[in-house]
Scaffold this motif. Sequence first.
Motif, PDB file in Angstrom:
ATOM      1  N   GLY A   1     -12.371  53.792  25.913  1.00  0.00           N
ATOM      2  CA  GLY A   1     -12.137  55.214  26.174  1.00  0.00           C
ATOM      3  C   GLY A   1     -11.038  55.732  25.479  1.00  0.00           C
ATOM      4  N   ALA A   2     -10.615  56.832  25.717  1.00  0.00           N
ATOM      5  CA  ALA A   2      -9.457  57.501  25.266  1.00  0.00           C
ATOM      6  C   ALA A   2      -9.126  58.677  25.763  1.00  0.00           C
ATOM      7  N   PHE A   3      -7.783  59.166  26.013  1.00  0.00           N
ATOM      8  CA  PHE A   3      -7.382  60.207  26.752  1.00  0.00           C
ATOM      9  C   PHE A   3      -6.301  60.826  25.871  1.00  0.00           C
ATOM     10  N   THR A   4      -6.371  62.206  25.983  1.00  0.00           N
ATOM     11  CA  THR A   4      -5.106  63.040  25.160  1.00  0.00           C
ATOM     12  C   THR A   4      -4.753  64.108  26.151  1.00  0.00           C
ATOM     13  N   LEU A   5      -3.707  64.667  26.025  1.00  0.00           N
ATOM     14  CA  LEU A   5      -3.232  65.763  26.981  1.00  0.00           C
ATOM     15  C   LEU A   5      -3.932  67.437  26.169  1.00  0.00           C
ATOM     16  N   PRO A   6      -4.426  68.085  27.336  1.00  0.00           N
ATOM     17  CA  PRO A   6      -5.018  69.408  27.070  1.00  0.00           C
ATOM     18  C   PRO A   6      -4.031  70.175  26.327  1.00  0.00           C
ATOM     19  N   ASN A   7      -4.577  71.164  25.327  1.00  0.00           N
ATOM     20  CA  ASN A   7      -3.718  71.981  24.509  1.00  0.00           C
ATOM     21  C   ASN A   7      -2.855  72.851  25.322  1.00  0.00           C
ATOM     22  N   ASN A   8      -3.488  73.269  26.457  1.00  0.00           N
ATOM     23  CA  ASN A   8      -2.502  74.296  27.369  1.00  0.00           C
ATOM     24  C   ASN A   8      -1.565  73.584  28.269  1.00  0.00           C
ATOM     25  N   MET A   9      -1.578  72.143  28.253  1.00  0.00           N
ATOM     26  CA  MET A   9      -0.621  71.556  28.973  1.00  0.00           C
ATOM     27  C   MET A   9      -0.045  70.426  28.107  1.00  0.00           C
ATOM     28  N   PRO A  10       0.761  70.769  27.027  1.00  0.00           N
ATOM     29  CA  PRO A  10       1.524  69.665  25.869  1.00  0.00           C
ATOM     30  C   PRO A  10       2.482  68.641  26.714  1.00  0.00           C
ATOM     31  N   LEU A  11       3.170  67.852  25.995  1.00  0.00           N
ATOM     32  CA  LEU A  11       4.125  67.470  26.017  1.00  0.00           C
ATOM     33  C   LEU A  11       5.083  68.158  25.109  1.00  0.00           C
ATOM     34  N   ARG A  12       6.177  68.607  25.193  1.00  0.00           N
ATOM     35  CA  ARG A  12       7.083  69.324  24.279  1.00  0.00           C
ATOM     36  C   ARG A  12       8.387  68.571  24.244  1.00  0.00           C
ATOM     37  N   VAL A  13       9.164  68.664  23.033  1.00  0.00           N
ATOM     38  CA  VAL A  13      10.336  68.232  23.001  1.00  0.00           C
ATOM     39  C   VAL A  13      11.176  69.387  22.505  1.00  0.00           C
ATOM     40  N   LYS A  14      12.425  69.301  22.964  1.00  0.00           N
ATOM     41  CA  LYS A  14      13.384  70.506  22.862  1.00  0.00           C
ATOM     42  C   LYS A  14      14.820  69.726  22.320  1.00  0.00           C
ATOM     43  N   VAL A  15      15.481  70.521  21.281  1.00  0.00           N
ATOM     44  CA  VAL A  15      16.516  70.040  20.754  1.00  0.00           C
ATOM     45  C   VAL A  15      17.610  71.001  21.506  1.00  0.00           C
ATOM     46  N   PRO A  16      18.629  70.528  22.014  1.00  0.00           N
ATOM     47  CA  PRO A  16      19.690  71.577  22.785  1.00  0.00           C
ATOM     48  C   PRO A  16      20.461  72.202  21.591  1.00  0.00           C
ATOM     49  N   SER A  17      21.004  73.421  22.063  1.00  0.00           N
ATOM     50  CA  SER A  17      21.572  74.206  21.112  1.00  0.00           C
ATOM     51  C   SER A  17      22.756  73.650  20.657  1.00  0.00           C
ATOM     52  N   ASP A  18      23.367  72.688  21.092  1.00  0.00           N
ATOM     53  CA  ASP A  18      24.689  72.074  20.586  1.00  0.00           C
ATOM     54  C   ASP A  18      24.610  70.490  20.249  1.00  0.00           C
ATOM     55  N   ALA A  19      23.253  70.290  19.973  1.00  0.00           N
ATOM     56  CA  ALA A  19      22.749  68.890  19.477  1.00  0.00           C
ATOM     57  C   ALA A  19      23.662  68.755  18.424  1.00  0.00           C
ATOM     58  N   ALA A  20      24.164  67.239  18.189  1.00  0.00           N
ATOM     59  CA  ALA A  20      24.852  66.754  16.937  1.00  0.00           C
ATOM     60  C   ALA A  20      23.893  66.499  15.890  1.00  0.00           C
ATOM     61  N   GLY A  21      24.250  66.987  14.538  1.00  0.00           N
ATOM     62  CA  GLY A  21      23.445  66.511  13.394  1.00  0.00           C
ATOM     63  C   GLY A  21      24.479  66.300  12.158  1.00  0.00           C
ATOM     64  N   PRO A  22      23.891  65.700  11.179  1.00  0.00           N
ATOM     65  CA  PRO A  22      22.549  65.335  10.898  1.00  0.00           C
ATOM     66  C   PRO A  22      22.187  63.945  11.645  1.00  0.00           C
ATOM     67  N   PHE A  23      20.908  64.026  12.455  1.00  0.00           N
ATOM     68  CA  PHE A  23      20.844  62.749  13.158  1.00  0.00           C
ATOM     69  C   PHE A  23      19.415  62.623  13.373  1.00  0.00           C
ATOM     70  N   GLU A  24      18.542  61.455  13.338  1.00  0.00           N
ATOM     71  CA  GLU A  24      17.539  61.262  13.735  1.00  0.00           C
ATOM     72  C   GLU A  24      17.092  60.559  14.985  1.00  0.00           C
ATOM     73  N   TYR A  25      16.781  61.647  15.945  1.00  0.00           N
ATOM     74  CA  TYR A  25      16.918  61.263  17.395  1.00  0.00           C
ATOM     75  C   TYR A  25      15.489  60.512  17.443  1.00  0.00           C
ATOM     76  N   PRO A  26      15.618  59.220  18.219  1.00  0.00           N
ATOM     77  CA  PRO A  26      14.264  58.565  18.591  1.00  0.00           C
ATOM     78  C   PRO A  26      13.710  59.186  19.802  1.00  0.00           C
ATOM     79  N   VAL A  27      12.406  59.095  19.942  1.00  0.00           N
ATOM     80  CA  VAL A  27      11.506  59.384  21.113  1.00  0.00           C
ATOM     81  C   VAL A  27      10.345  58.419  21.143  1.00  0.00           C
ATOM     82  N   TYR A  28      10.220  57.983  22.410  1.00  0.00           N
ATOM     83  CA  TYR A  28       9.366  56.761  22.692  1.00  0.00           C
ATOM     84  C   TYR A  28       8.203  57.294  23.648  1.00  0.00           C
ATOM     85  N   ILE A  29       7.047  57.118  23.655  1.00  0.00           N
ATOM     86  CA  ILE A  29       5.987  57.425  24.268  1.00  0.00           C
ATOM     87  C   ILE A  29       5.217  56.134  24.463  1.00  0.00           C
TER      88      ILE A  29
END
Length: 506
Positions: free
Chosen positions: A233-261
């Motif tokens: 079997g397989a599961f996903t998240l519903p479209n109306n309840m997603p996982l979101r990622v947000k970049v803070p307004s003062d985030a440093a760059g240039p940088f590739e921020y890693p995210v793990y799931i």
Amino acid sequence: MRLRALFSRLALTTAASGLAVTGLSLPAQAAEEVEVPYIGIFSPETVTVINGQSKTVKFDLYNLSDVSAKNVVLTFGSAAKPISADLGFTAPTGCDATTCTIGDLAPGQRRSIKFTIKPAAAAGAADPAKTIALSTTVGELPSDETSITVVRTDKGGVDLEVEDVADLKLAQGKSADVPVLVRNTGNKDVAALGLVVMAPYGVTPVLNYRNCEQDAEIGGFICVFNEPLAGGGAFTLPNNMPLRVKVPSDAAGPFEYPVYIAAIGLTDKYVFDFTKRTAGAAGKELSLEAVSSVSAEEPEVAEDLNEDDNFTIFSVTVPKSTAETAAVGGSFTGEIGEERTAEVGLRNLGPSGTVPASITSLQYAHIKLPTGIELMKIDERCLPGTSLTEIDESVTDLAQVTDLVCLVVESVPNKGRYLFSLSAEILDVAEHKAGSVSINGGVQDKKKDNNKAALTVKLTSGGTGGGLPITGAPAGLIAGSGAALLAAGFIAFRAARRRRIITVAE
């Protein structure tokens, strides 16, 4: 896999990635030296596959050097170690039976690779484990090699996998939905599922659901789904309840921020404790949406056959921001014969944080000690030397040290300080000539006139000496406990790197 074990594995993966790349942002080599790019293979040591079933095997290639790698080729098997035909090996799409032309990889670039195996159903005694050799070349020069051991089983079990997520590009203050797909490719059910999300360097996962909580020690999120995921079997998240990622307004760059799931099978006790702990939580309950469901013959909680593919990593690339850094000087203040401590380093004048250590930007301080002192103790983030290419690994007596290179191993927030602690005995000499603290502010630092400050000796009569209090020092599991390892890893990398340096005769 236990939840704490998974958190630890993701934390170690982050720390290892930092160790792998932190020593790589080195100034250009002398004209007579040429660095050979190094393409490292990050693969599981062992893969367990159920006889008669197909298994997808994932691994990554990294350019672990600060120069571009041209004409990268990945090879499966070798003349001495051919891949056994009964493993049912199928090369990645676009590759021939034994080789993949990867092309060019920029410094620090990652390339994910997948192949499949499908052993025939066992006939009689269990087959012994067999290996699949992997190797890389750059411009026909050997680079890295490793192997994956394939273990076959008729018993079966749970085998959770998380589908890859494409890398994102987001500006400061922006956010985006992230698709999540979890499969159980085994032949047994998992009774309850946990979804783990970690973003250790500053990107913020948005999971405002009552069945999600943040781990106080690690910082990652765990969402608990008290429902089974059947084998196949397989599961996903519903479209109306997603996982979101947000970049803070003062985030440093240039940088590739890693995210793990990551996905993990949960015990009844953990689900019970979690439900009790979050009984009063507000918000919607995040649910899973079935993609397919194939009942297993023996529904029961089982150990995961392949824990290495329980998680995936993707990056969120953030554009360049400004972080003006200035040197912070200090003094060894006291009487002759006393041991005193000074804290020196840098302060970030903002307006954003500084980028974490990476191939494209590594901040450090060159500390030239004043004369008339004997160094007694140095910060764990410091090494004897004058620059990143001039580290003296042979020094064993601190009394011989006159210069230090101190590494900035994490992001320094806007208006924050990052200081290094040094202890020294004040000697009775004719003159205590001032030293200095020089800052390499990295790609975000535009002004250079404030990148140097004095480090002095101030004699007192009966005074208490000392320097500024330390603020902004490494904190948390990854940066805090990894500082000494980072310094050791930097030295180890330099030793390995020398083997990839070619001296060109004039």
